[in-house]
Scaffold this motif. Sequence first.
Motif, PDB file in Angstrom:
ATOM      1  N   ILE A  88      16.052  -8.701 -40.474  1.00 48.70           N
ATOM      2  CA  ILE A  88      16.968  -7.564 -40.511  1.00 48.70           C
ATOM      3  C   ILE A  88      16.743  -6.700 -39.278  1.00 48.70           C
ATOM      4  N   VAL A  89      17.802  -6.053 -38.800  1.00 53.82           N
ATOM      5  CA  VAL A  89      17.738  -5.125 -37.676  1.00 53.82           C
ATOM      6  C   VAL A  89      18.703  -3.988 -37.956  1.00 53.82           C
ATOM      7  N   SER A  90      18.292  -2.766 -37.676  1.00 53.45           N
ATOM      8  CA  SER A  90      19.171  -1.612 -37.847  1.00 53.45           C
ATOM      9  C   SER A  90      19.637  -1.097 -36.499  1.00 53.45           C
ATOM     10  N   GLY A  91      20.909  -0.760 -36.424  1.00 54.97           N
ATOM     11  CA  GLY A  91      21.441   0.028 -35.334  1.00 54.97           C
ATOM     12  C   GLY A  91      21.523   1.471 -35.802  1.00 54.97           C
ATOM     13  N   TRP A  92      22.202   2.311 -35.035  1.00 55.12           N
ATOM     14  CA  TRP A  92      22.312   3.729 -35.370  1.00 55.12           C
ATOM     15  C   TRP A  92      22.946   3.931 -36.743  1.00 55.12           C
ATOM     16  N   ASP A  93      24.028   3.235 -37.007  1.00 57.03           N
ATOM     17  CA  ASP A  93      24.713   3.422 -38.292  1.00 57.03           C
ATOM     18  C   ASP A  93      25.226   2.105 -38.867  1.00 57.03           C
ATOM     19  N   ALA A  94      24.579   1.009 -38.502  1.00 53.82           N
ATOM     20  CA  ALA A  94      24.910  -0.304 -39.068  1.00 53.82           C
ATOM     21  C   ALA A  94      23.617  -1.090 -39.248  1.00 53.82           C
ATOM     22  N   THR A  95      23.639  -2.009 -40.200  1.00 55.58           N
ATOM     23  CA  THR A  95      22.488  -2.876 -40.456  1.00 55.58           C
ATOM     24  C   THR A  95      22.934  -4.324 -40.368  1.00 55.58           C
ATOM     25  N   TYR A  96      22.084  -5.169 -39.774  1.00 53.46           N
ATOM     26  CA  TYR A  96      22.433  -6.568 -39.541  1.00 53.46           C
ATOM     27  C   TYR A  96      21.438  -7.472 -40.264  1.00 53.46           C
ATOM     28  N   LEU A  97      21.959  -8.510 -40.902  1.00 57.16           N
ATOM     29  CA  LEU A  97      21.164  -9.443 -41.685  1.00 57.16           C
ATOM     30  C   LEU A  97      21.291 -10.842 -41.098  1.00 57.16           C
ATOM     31  N   LEU A  98      20.165 -11.496 -40.828  1.00 54.56           N
ATOM     32  CA  LEU A  98      20.149 -12.886 -40.374  1.00 54.56           C
ATOM     33  C   LEU A  98      19.691 -13.752 -41.539  1.00 54.56           C
ATOM     34  N   THR A  99      20.536 -14.671 -41.968  1.00 49.05           N
ATOM     35  CA  THR A  99      20.217 -15.475 -43.138  1.00 49.05           C
ATOM     36  C   THR A  99      19.419 -16.718 -42.767  1.00 49.05           C
ATOM     37  N   SER A 100      18.872 -17.371 -43.791  1.00 42.47           N
ATOM     38  CA  SER A 100      18.112 -18.604 -43.555  1.00 42.47           C
ATOM     39  C   SER A 100      19.004 -19.721 -43.052  1.00 42.47           C
ATOM     40  N   ASN A 101      20.328 -19.567 -43.200  1.00 47.03           N
ATOM     41  CA  ASN A 101      21.291 -20.536 -42.666  1.00 47.03           C
ATOM     42  C   ASN A 101      21.737 -20.179 -41.248  1.00 47.03           C
ATOM     43  N   GLN A 102      21.059 -19.201 -40.631  1.00 45.14           N
ATOM     44  CA  GLN A 102      21.322 -18.778 -39.245  1.00 45.14           C
ATOM     45  C   GLN A 102      22.679 -18.098 -39.079  1.00 45.14           C
ATOM     46  N   ASN A 103      23.133 -17.417 -40.120  1.00 37.21           N
ATOM     47  CA  ASN A 103      24.363 -16.634 -40.053  1.00 37.21           C
ATOM     48  C   ASN A 103      24.033 -15.153 -40.044  1.00 37.21           C
ATOM     49  N   VAL A 104      24.838 -14.353 -39.352  1.00 36.73           N
ATOM     50  CA  VAL A 104      24.605 -12.907 -39.268  1.00 36.73           C
ATOM     51  C   VAL A 104      25.715 -12.150 -39.989  1.00 36.73           C
ATOM     52  N   TYR A 105      25.284 -11.213 -40.841  1.00 40.17           N
ATOM     53  CA  TYR A 105      26.198 -10.319 -41.543  1.00 40.17           C
ATOM     54  C   TYR A 105      25.910  -8.887 -41.108  1.00 40.17           C
ATOM     55  N   GLY A 106      26.951  -8.063 -41.122  1.00 41.83           N
ATOM     56  CA  GLY A 106      26.794  -6.655 -40.793  1.00 41.83           C
ATOM     57  C   GLY A 106      27.324  -5.777 -41.899  1.00 41.83           C
ATOM     58  N   ILE A 107      26.714  -4.593 -42.055  1.00 42.90           N
ATOM     59  CA  ILE A 107      27.149  -3.640 -43.061  1.00 42.90           C
ATOM     60  C   ILE A 107      26.947  -2.235 -42.508  1.00 42.90           C
ATOM     61  N   GLY A 108      27.855  -1.317 -42.861  1.00 44.51           N
ATOM     62  CA  GLY A 108      27.755   0.060 -42.398  1.00 44.51           C
ATOM     63  C   GLY A 108      28.971   0.474 -41.598  1.00 44.51           C
ATOM     64  N   ALA A 109      28.752   1.296 -40.570  1.00 42.07           N
ATOM     65  CA  ALA A 109      29.853   1.828 -39.764  1.00 42.07           C
ATOM     66  C   ALA A 109      30.285   0.851 -38.684  1.00 42.07           C
ATOM     67  N   ASN A 110      31.570   0.957 -38.315  1.00 40.60           N
ATOM     68  CA  ASN A 110      32.135   0.092 -37.269  1.00 40.60           C
ATOM     69  C   ASN A 110      33.036   0.901 -36.343  1.00 40.60           C
ATOM     70  N   TYR A 111      32.703   2.195 -36.169  1.00 40.03           N
ATOM     71  CA  TYR A 111      33.576   3.066 -35.388  1.00 40.03           C
ATOM     72  C   TYR A 111      33.677   2.650 -33.923  1.00 40.03           C
TER      73      TYR A 111
END
Length: 445
Positions: free
Chosen positions: A136-159
């Motif tokens: 997992i990695v956090s940006g200022w107002d978004a969080t990113y998830l790297l899965t065991s299948n090597q896929n990345v998901y994002g959650i939070g702000a997208n301004y």
Amino acid sequence: MNEVLFFGWNKYPIFIKNKPDKITKPIQFKFENENENENEKQIKQISSSNVSTIFLFKNGKAIEYLNENDSKQKPEKIQIEENIQKVTIGDENVAILTIKGNVFAKGKDINQDNPKKFINISSLIEDTNDRIIQDIVSGWDATYLLTSNQNVYGIGANYHGQLGSETLEKTQKPILMMKNVSKIFSGNCSTCVFLLNLNQELFGCGANFSGILGLGESKKEEAIQKLTKIQNIPKGKIIDIQCGNYHSIMLIENENENENENPKRKLYSCGDYHWNGFGKNENTYEFTEIKSSLFENDDNILEISVAYKHTLILTSKGKIIGFGLNDYGELGTGNTEDQLIPIQIELPKLRFNENISNYHVLCGAFHKSFIYYSSPSFSNLEEDLIKLFERKEFCDISFKTENGEIIEAHKLILKYRLKDYENQIEKLQEIISKNQLKNPIKYLK
């Protein structure tokens, strides 16, 4: 035994009692209550940003100091039933990765109804086969998830497009950003993100203030709302990218023809010249090498950390080097003068100085800095060994099995002996083979 040094803004919270708001030289941090604050447990990681500072211990527990105006404030234990593997903090978002691969997060862009409550965001991923998270990695107002299948998901702000969407403003449900990803890079003060795919191609999106995505002058100050390939990046293996508010720092490892020498690491930066350590009075919109006698020649760079407008570097010779904003003493130089050119920070004597590679540097937002000791725990042998492999120091590491047999693996960073670990030999063989090291382990009689 813990060793934590702190310097910078000593307010909200007050880390060092009876000291000024601005601590300009590294000073020892001590937990007030040994039992309540798990002081008897060794530190694994520290994460610090605008909302709080979290200390994660090797036993999988963590405590959180909220950044509030309360001189009597005590840290709170984070109430998560599973043992914690990693913590990451942005502006209003806190995310926790557990040993089981679940991610619990809190924040106004995560849970609007109760921003202070942790919820399992990995369970919200639509593909049920993609819910085991490895990083997992956090940006200022978004969080990113790297899965065991090597896929990345994002959650939070997208301004600013930091989730890679041209239409979405924000989301409380993880959205798929990219497949076949090996690493995520962002920063606790950054509204952009870099993704490195399995082919070692780099992509980025989000706020490109001062050109911190390295896309060239034509793209400066733009919001890049979809993932875009970064061209003209330096040759070599990307070890890390740390993003601040107006600058990004990239750590590259070059291939070395002599296998008995350490691969050389170099720093590259782009963005606002005030904070990127170039010593030049001009911005740079593509990644350009930072040169300094402090980390060239026989020295090597182990780790970098970047926050709002300051940068810290840890070298293999035990140097801590900083540059950038220093209004609150966050560079640890003994004053509050900004440093455009990298400068070495004078340190008190460290208790574990012979194992400098087990120290870590952390730039926290706003204006906080930490240096801390965290030796490999080997509770998760594969995880710890891979971290050691990535450092590429050419020392030996020795392991002792239950029956007293010693095995020695080369091209690792420190000398350690392990006892009472099941199937060590087989596990080490598997890991070393997986990482394609040239020298296999050998058995000593």
